[in-house]
Design a protein around this motif. Structure first.
Motif, PDB file in Angstrom:
ATOM      1  N   ALA A 142       0.813  -1.213   0.000  1.00  0.00           N
ATOM      2  CA  ALA A 142       0.000   0.000   0.000  1.00  0.00           C
ATOM      3  C   ALA A 142       0.846   1.262   0.000  1.00  0.00           C
ATOM      4  CB  ALA A 142      -0.935   0.001   1.216  1.00  0.00           C
ATOM      5  N   THR A 176      -9.832  -8.899  -1.435  1.00  0.00           N
ATOM      6  CA  THR A 176      -9.468  -9.489  -0.148  1.00  0.00           C
ATOM      7  C   THR A 176     -10.616 -10.360   0.342  1.00  0.00           C
ATOM      8  OG1 THR A 176     -10.278  -7.513   1.006  1.00  0.00           O
ATOM      9  CG2 THR A 176      -7.921  -7.623   0.529  1.00  0.00           C
ATOM     10  N   LEU A 226      -0.968   4.468   1.188  1.00  0.00           N
ATOM     11  CA  LEU A 226      -1.454   4.656   2.550  1.00  0.00           C
ATOM     12  C   LEU A 226      -1.625   6.118   2.925  1.00  0.00           C
ATOM     13  CD1 LEU A 226       0.371   1.944   4.712  1.00  0.00           C
ATOM     14  CD2 LEU A 226      -2.047   2.052   4.073  1.00  0.00           C
ATOM     15  N   SER A 264      -9.007   1.210   0.748  1.00  0.00           N
ATOM     16  CA  SER A 264      -7.859   0.329   0.930  1.00  0.00           C
ATOM     17  C   SER A 264      -7.042   0.711   2.158  1.00  0.00           C
ATOM     18  CB  SER A 264      -6.971   0.330  -0.317  1.00  0.00           C
ATOM     19  OG  SER A 264      -6.402   1.607  -0.555  1.00  0.00           O
ATOM     20  N   THR A 265      -6.975   2.001   2.449  1.00  0.00           N
ATOM     21  CA  THR A 265      -6.238   2.460   3.632  1.00  0.00           C
ATOM     22  C   THR A 265      -6.949   2.037   4.912  1.00  0.00           C
ATOM     23  OG1 THR A 265      -5.346   4.361   2.426  1.00  0.00           O
ATOM     24  CG2 THR A 265      -5.315   4.483   4.832  1.00  0.00           C
ATOM     25  N   TYR A 321      -6.499  -1.676   5.356  1.00  0.00           N
ATOM     26  CA  TYR A 321      -5.137  -2.026   5.750  1.00  0.00           C
ATOM     27  C   TYR A 321      -4.913  -1.758   7.245  1.00  0.00           C
ATOM     28  CZ  TYR A 321      -0.154  -2.534   6.056  1.00  0.00           C
ATOM     29  OH  TYR A 321       1.090  -2.963   6.451  1.00  0.00           O
ATOM     30  N   GLY A 352       3.119  -1.551   5.046  1.00  0.00           N
ATOM     31  CA  GLY A 352       2.268  -1.519   3.859  1.00  0.00           C
ATOM     32  C   GLY A 352       2.186  -2.812   3.076  1.00  0.00           C
ATOM     33  N   TRP A 395       0.774  -6.055   2.114  1.00  0.00           N
ATOM     34  CA  TRP A 395      -0.465  -6.804   2.321  1.00  0.00           C
ATOM     35  C   TRP A 395      -0.219  -8.291   2.546  1.00  0.00           C
ATOM     36  CZ3 TRP A 395      -5.601  -5.721   2.937  1.00  0.00           C
ATOM     37  CH2 TRP A 395      -6.002  -4.398   2.770  1.00  0.00           C
TER      38      TRP A 395
END
Length: 237
Positions: free
Chosen positions: A5, A54, A87, A94-95, A98, A109, A111
Motif C-alpha cells: 500500500a 481481499t 497509505l 484500501s487504507t 489495511y 504496507g 499486504w
C-alpha cells in the motif's frame, strides 16, 4: 511488484442463506491481485487503477448441510475488491482496510504479510436488482489484544496471488479461481502480452481431487459459492 500500500500510486452449488447483519470476527485468508482495471464513477470514466480482492474467513459463521447443521470445517468466506491506494490516501477504502489489520503499520504496507491476521468484519445485507439478498462488507476494525485468543486460527490455507510473480504456485492459483474472477483479471489493461499471461498459455494446472473441490467461499457481491468439481469454470478457491 509486491502488493504494498505504500508503493501504490497516489454460482455453482447450493445457495446458502445470507449471514445476519452484524460484526463478526474473522481472519484475512486470501488476497488476489486483479491488475490494472478501468475505472468509472457515476457514468464518468476515471483513470485506470490497480485493484485487489481481499477475502476473510469468518470465525463463527459456517456453511450448512442439508439439515441446517453447521459444517465446522467449512467456515463462511466474504470478499470485496477495491482500488489499491497509497497509505497516504487516508480516506481511501484500501487504507481503512489495511489499518484495521495493521494499525501501527508494522508491516510497512505489505499486504501479503497480513494474511492470517484477525479482524472484525461488519457484514450488511443488500438486495440485488432481483430483490435477492446478498452480504457485503460495510467496514472492518482491529481486534483488541485481549480478544485475539477467542478467534480461532484459519481453517483453510492462506492464499496470495501476485500477477507480477510468475511461478507454478501463482499460475496454479489463477487456474483454480472461479471463472468470473479470471475473466475480470483478463480484462485488466496490462494483461494481454504480460509475462503472466504468456506463461499461463503453456501451463498445465494440476487436477484437484473431490475432497478439495468443496471449500466454500462468499464471493465479492455476497453470493455464496461452492467450488464444484462438476463446474470446470469455478475451481477451488
Amino acid at each position: 511488484m509486491a502488493i504494498n500500500a505504500k508503493e501504490a500510486p497516489g454460482t455453482g452449488g447450493k445457495r446458502q442463506d445470507p449471514i445476519e447483519p452484524g460484526t463478526v470476527p474473522g481472519r484475512l485468508v486470501q488476497i488476489i491481485d486483479l491488475g490494472l482495471q478501468p475505472q468509472e464513477y457515476q457514468g464518468e470514466t476515471k483513470p485506470p487503477a490497480r485493484e485487489i480482492s481481499t477475502t476473510y474467513e469468518l470465525a463463527d459463521e459456517f456453511m450448512k448441510d442439508d439439515d441446517g447443521n453447521d459444517l465446522t470445517d467449512k467456515p463462511r468466506w466474504i470478499s470485496e475488491s477495491f482500488v489499491l491506494h497509497n497509505l497516504a490516501a487516508d480516506r481511501a477504502k484500501s487504507t481503512a482496510r489495511y489499518y484495521a489489520l495493521d494499525p501501527k503499520a508494522e508491516e510497512n504496507g505489505d499486504w501479503e504479510k497480513l494474511l492470517g491476521t484477525a479482524v472484525m468484519i461488519t457484514v450488511v445485507q443488500k438486495p440485488d436488482k432481483k430483490k435477492q439478498i446478498h452480504n457485503n462488507i460495510a467496514s472492518t476494525s482491529s481486534v483488541r489484544a485481549r480478544d485475539l485468543k477467542n478467534i480461532p486460527e484459519l481453517v483453510n490455507e492462506p492464499r496470495f496471488l501476485d500477477l507480477d510473480v510468475v511461478n507454478d504456485a501463482n499460475l496454479q492459483m489463477f487456474s483454480d479461481l472461479p471463472q468470473w474472477i479470471r475473466d475480470k483479471i483478463k480484462k485488466g489493461l496490462e494483461w494481454q502480452g504480460s509475462e503472466f499471461q504468456i506463461a499461463l498459455e503453456s501451463f498445465k494446472p494440476k487436477t484437484k481431487d473431490k475432497d478439495t473441490k468443496k471449500k466454500p467461499v462468499e464471493v465479492e457481491d455476497g453470493i455464496p459459492d461452492y467450488a464444484d468439481e462438476d463446474d470446470a469454470g469455478k475451481g477451488n478457491w
